[in-house]
Scaffold this motif. Structure first.
Motif, PDB file in Angstrom:
ATOM      1  N   ASN A 162       0.841  -1.196   0.000  1.00  7.91           N
ATOM      2  CA  ASN A 162       0.000   0.000   0.000  1.00  7.91           C
ATOM      3  C   ASN A 162       0.876   1.246   0.000  1.00  7.91           C
ATOM      4  OD1 ASN A 162      -1.824  -1.989   2.054  1.00  7.91           O
ATOM      5  ND2 ASN A 162      -2.915  -0.994   0.387  1.00  7.91           N
ATOM      6  N   SER A 168      -8.162   6.831  -7.368  1.00  8.64           N
ATOM      7  CA  SER A 168      -9.300   6.052  -7.847  1.00  8.64           C
ATOM      8  C   SER A 168      -9.746   6.588  -9.201  1.00  8.64           C
ATOM      9  CB  SER A 168     -10.459   6.133  -6.847  1.00  8.64           C
ATOM     10  OG  SER A 168     -11.657   5.642  -7.419  1.00  8.64           O
ATOM     11  N   GLN A 177      -5.504   5.631   1.959  1.00  7.60           N
ATOM     12  CA  GLN A 177      -5.028   4.259   2.024  1.00  7.60           C
ATOM     13  C   GLN A 177      -4.363   4.081   3.387  1.00  7.60           C
ATOM     14  OE1 GLN A 177      -2.603   2.185  -1.196  1.00  7.60           O
ATOM     15  NE2 GLN A 177      -4.643   1.318  -1.481  1.00  7.60           N
ATOM     16  N   HIS A 180      -5.380   8.243   6.400  1.00  6.93           N
ATOM     17  CA  HIS A 180      -6.832   8.438   6.281  1.00  6.93           C
ATOM     18  C   HIS A 180      -7.196   9.899   6.039  1.00  6.93           C
ATOM     19  CE1 HIS A 180      -7.325  10.233  10.325  1.00  6.93           C
ATOM     20  NE2 HIS A 180      -6.389   9.374  10.702  1.00  6.93           N
ATOM     21  N   ARG A 196      -3.444   5.585   9.527  1.00  2.00           N
ATOM     22  CA  ARG A 196      -4.398   4.634  10.110  1.00  2.00           C
ATOM     23  C   ARG A 196      -3.769   3.928  11.310  1.00  2.00           C
ATOM     24  NH1 ARG A 196      -8.792   3.109   6.764  1.00  2.00           N
ATOM     25  NH2 ARG A 196      -8.545   3.755   4.579  1.00  2.00           N
ATOM     26  N   PRO A 283      -3.369  -6.588   0.358  1.00  7.65           N
ATOM     27  CA  PRO A 283      -4.359  -7.660   0.501  1.00  7.65           C
ATOM     28  C   PRO A 283      -3.795  -9.065   0.340  1.00  7.65           C
ATOM     29  CG  PRO A 283      -4.653  -6.492  -1.583  1.00  7.65           C
ATOM     30  CD  PRO A 283      -3.678  -5.706  -0.784  1.00  7.65           C
ATOM     31  N   TYR A 302      -5.860  -7.835   6.610  1.00  3.11           N
ATOM     32  CA  TYR A 302      -5.816  -6.654   5.748  1.00  3.11           C
ATOM     33  C   TYR A 302      -6.838  -5.618   6.215  1.00  3.11           C
ATOM     34  CZ  TYR A 302      -5.731  -3.735   1.585  1.00  3.11           C
ATOM     35  OH  TYR A 302      -5.619  -2.674   0.725  1.00  3.11           O
ATOM     36  N   PHE A 303      -6.402  -4.360   6.317  1.00  2.00           N
ATOM     37  CA  PHE A 303      -7.225  -3.330   6.955  1.00  2.00           C
ATOM     38  C   PHE A 303      -8.460  -2.949   6.138  1.00  2.00           C
ATOM     39  CE2 PHE A 303      -4.130  -0.989   4.413  1.00  2.00           C
ATOM     40  CZ  PHE A 303      -4.883   0.011   3.811  1.00  2.00           C
ATOM     41  N   GLU A 304      -8.470  -3.242   4.839  1.00  2.00           N
ATOM     42  CA  GLU A 304      -9.655  -2.939   4.028  1.00  2.00           C
ATOM     43  C   GLU A 304     -10.531  -4.167   3.804  1.00  2.00           C
ATOM     44  OE1 GLU A 304      -8.088  -1.012   0.483  1.00  2.00           O
ATOM     45  OE2 GLU A 304      -8.665   0.928   1.324  1.00  2.00           O
ATOM     46  N   GLY A 305     -10.237  -5.249   4.532  1.00  2.00           N
ATOM     47  CA  GLY A 305     -11.038  -6.458   4.412  1.00  2.00           C
ATOM     48  C   GLY A 305     -10.309  -7.553   3.664  1.00  2.00           C
ATOM     49  N   LYS A 589      -7.837  -8.458  -5.477  1.00  2.00           N
ATOM     50  CA  LYS A 589      -8.578  -8.339  -4.218  1.00  2.00           C
ATOM     51  C   LYS A 589     -10.083  -8.324  -4.464  1.00  2.00           C
ATOM     52  CE  LYS A 589      -9.540  -5.373  -0.275  1.00  2.00           C
ATOM     53  NZ  LYS A 589     -10.995  -5.365  -0.562  1.00  2.00           N
ATOM     54  N   ASP A 590     -10.495  -7.777  -5.599  1.00  4.04           N
ATOM     55  CA  ASP A 590     -11.923  -7.624  -5.878  1.00  4.04           C
ATOM     56  C   ASP A 590     -12.550  -8.865  -6.505  1.00  4.04           C
ATOM     57  OD1 ASP A 590     -11.621  -4.985  -5.009  1.00  4.04           O
ATOM     58  OD2 ASP A 590     -11.076  -4.301  -7.021  1.00  4.04           O
TER      59      ASP A 590
END
Length: 595
Positions: A162, A168, A177, A180, A196, A283, A302-305, A589-590
């Motif tokens: 990251n 985006s 990222q 924050h 973060r 991720p 992973y902090f974003e899931g 990741k998606d």
């Protein structure tokens, strides 16, 4: 693999014996063939029988000979060996064996290649772990953010690491990222980023401001040609969860610059000795990276899931574009980055395409004395190269003549490419200072680059211009001293998620081809335009300034634009969350699985 080696000895020694028919084979003779004791020979024969290589009929009683049946032909043994190599993840050895089989045995090699193709796609284990496996033509041994220059490596960094902030394309904005929130003073020379809490690296360490300081100091020290070294005066912690940057000049675009992959955050103390196994916060974490395979597994914290995929395997298969794709993709969830594979076998899946932002170009070295200092000779290249025919003859993913880095309307590209006039080109060559010298055309190792260089060499020969093609590893062609030796360089620039930032990097980079080839006058003009860009907070305003610079370089024929590419990704419809990023790749990741 020991069983195969033992069986090969038997097969070679008893080559005259018929397949699948018993023949006399005294145990003493077999022990001699296997180069072991009688007792060990019996153990080996028992193992070979258990694994289906032979039938062993031991002689019982006086005067009764032991008998042996060889069950596998040499072709069948080679197929089994290839499969075992793949199962043990020795992909390079398997590829070499299958390539040899295809040359020698034809059908056997095709059978092995088809079996390998069947290993690609989604594999779900008994524990319901989702593994996505796909081929790629080369390994990626260098994943150190400080040194990454290629799109594939940049893409992988996004999967495992990251940056403080990220851009985006969907929102057309810089997004949080590892930081924050961020803010600047009125001069845009002091920036504070708020970090973060509770973010973990893959090795379990907690992310802190010291990691940010270490990352930036490392990048700027290890990359002496990095222009950001002149921009960033200082970076220091400003508290337990804050970091402060002091800049040498106003830069409203500073957060945009920090989105680039080389500023991916590494833990304090990571020295890059294992450049293929970086530690990040992203991720996925790398569990294996060698000449055969790159393997990633989900980062559970992973902090974003957590990602939906459990594991990703990129198998290094140098000739995978030449291998037959399966007729039906529906049995496996496939992901293919090869237009050759897509054309042959992806009809059951979905195909995504996008016109790549960026262009292939020809750079003239105006910093080097010689005939290219003469504008007439440079314009001879412009009028003498038929870009439409280049696209048509070389094909592949080349789709459109280019008139700039950012793809414009087909009309604008056509007008630039329509300047093709070989008679005018040859007249300019005669009027120029060119006296038949052999000019050095450099490029870096990649099939499409080498095709481009060979085509340019042949076309220039028709104009009376002699080119010698020099192909180097990309790491060598990143050396300013090597760039300076080239008279011309043919290469491509792929614009990232932020086209304006990629172009700023390109023009200011100490190891950039165009930056090193500009003469002092054009270099000063470029520097003034880039400084104006950095003061602009709006990306459209920055891009407009960069296009003004591009037009000036085109007017003086400092570089020629050749063509644009089409990004193509094929995938099975059972894969969800698929979209192409600026590098022409998938953000894993998606990705998730239907059913």
């Amino acid at each position: 693999m020991k069983a195969i080696a033992y069986y090969e000895r038997l097969l070679n020694h008893y080559a005259e014996m018929p397949d699948n028919e018993p023949f006399d084979a005294p145990i003493e003779a077999v022990a001699g063939v296997l180069a072991c004791t009688r007792r060990n020979a019996q153990l080996v024969l028992r193992r070979l029988a258990d694994e289906g290589y032979i039938r062993w009929l031991p002689g019982r009683g006086r005067g009764r000979q032991s008998r042996l049946v060889l069950l596998l032909t040499r072709r069948e043994l080679a197929l089994r060996k290839a499969r075992l190599l793949v199962e043990r993840e020795h992909i390079q050895e398997a590829w070499q064996l299958i390539s040899a089989l295809q040359e020698e045995a034809g059908i056997a090699g095709d059978e092995a290649a088809a079996w390998v193709s069947g290993q690609f796609g989604l594999k779900r284990s008994q524990e319901e772990r989702d593994v996505l496996r796909f081929p790629f033509y080369r390994p990626v041994p260098l994943l150190d953010p400080a040194y990454v220059t290629r799109r594939t490596e940049a893409h992988w960094l996004k999967q495992i690491m990251n940056t403080l902030v990220d851009y985006s394309r969907k929102d057309k904005a810089v997004m949080p990222q590892l930081a924050h929130h961020w803010e600047a003073d009125a001069s845009f020379q002091e920036w504070t980023f708020f970090l973060r809490k509770g973010v973990y690296f893959h090795d379990g360490r907690l992310f802190t401001p010291d990691d940010v300081v270490y990352t930036f100091e490392r990048v700027l020290q290890h990359s002496p040609s990095d222009w950001m070294k002149q921009l960033i005066k200082d970076v220091q912690p400003a508290g337990k969860h804050r970091i402060k940057f002091q800049l040498a000049e106003p830069a409203a675009a500073f957060p945009n610059l920090l989105c680039t992959e080389r500023f991916s955050i590494v833990p304090q103390g990571w020295d890059g000795r294992e450049a293929g196994m970086p530690v990040g916060t992203g991720p996925f974490r790398i569990v294996k990276n060698n000449e055969s395979m790159l393997a990633l597994e989900a980062h559970e914290r992973y902090f974003e899931g957590r990602p939906h995929l459990d594991r990703i395997e990129m198998w290094v298969w140098p000739d995978y574009e030449g291998q037959p794709a399966p007729d039906d993709m529906r049995g496996n969830a496939h992901l293919l980055y090869s237009e050759g594979q897509l054309n042959r076998g992806a009809s059951a899946g979905a195909v995504l395409q996008q016109l790549e932002q960026g262009a292939t170009y020809l750079s003239f070295n105006l910093a080097k004395p010689g005939p290219l200092q003469d504008r007439k000779l440079r314009f001879a290249f412009h009028y003498g190269l038929d870009r439409f025919r280049m696209v048509e003859e070389l094909q592949g993913i080349r789709v459109l003549p280019a008139c700039g880095f950012v793809p414009e309307s087909e009309r604008a590209s056509a007008a630039y490419a329509a300047s093709f006039n070989p008679d005018k080109a040859m007249a300019l060559v005669k009027q120029s200072a060119y006296a038949g010298e052999q000019l050095q055309l450099y490029t870096y190792s990649m099939r499409s680059n080498e095709e481009n260089a060979a085509w340019l060499q042949a076309e220039c020969a028709k104009l009376g211009i002699r080119l010698q093609v020099v192909v180097l590893p990309i790491e060598q062609l990143a050396d300013p001293a090597v760039i300076a030796r080239a008279d011309l360089i043919v290469a491509g620039e792929v614009l990232g998620e932020q086209p304006d930032i990629t172009l700023i990097e390109m023009y200011r980079s100490g190891c950039g081809y165009i930056a090193n080839h500009l003469d002092p006058q054009h270099k000063a003009a470029a520097e003034a335009q880039i400084a104006a860009c950095l003061r602009q907070p709006d990306d459209k305003a920055r891009l407009a300034l960069l296009q003004e610079l591009e037009e000036q370089l085109k007017r003086d024929c400092c570089l020629l634009f050749l063509h644009h590419h089409m990004n193509i990704v094929g995938h099975d419809r059972t894969l969800g969350g698929i979209s192409i990023n600026a590098w022409g790749k998938i953000n894993y990741k998606d990705v998730w699985i239907h059913g």
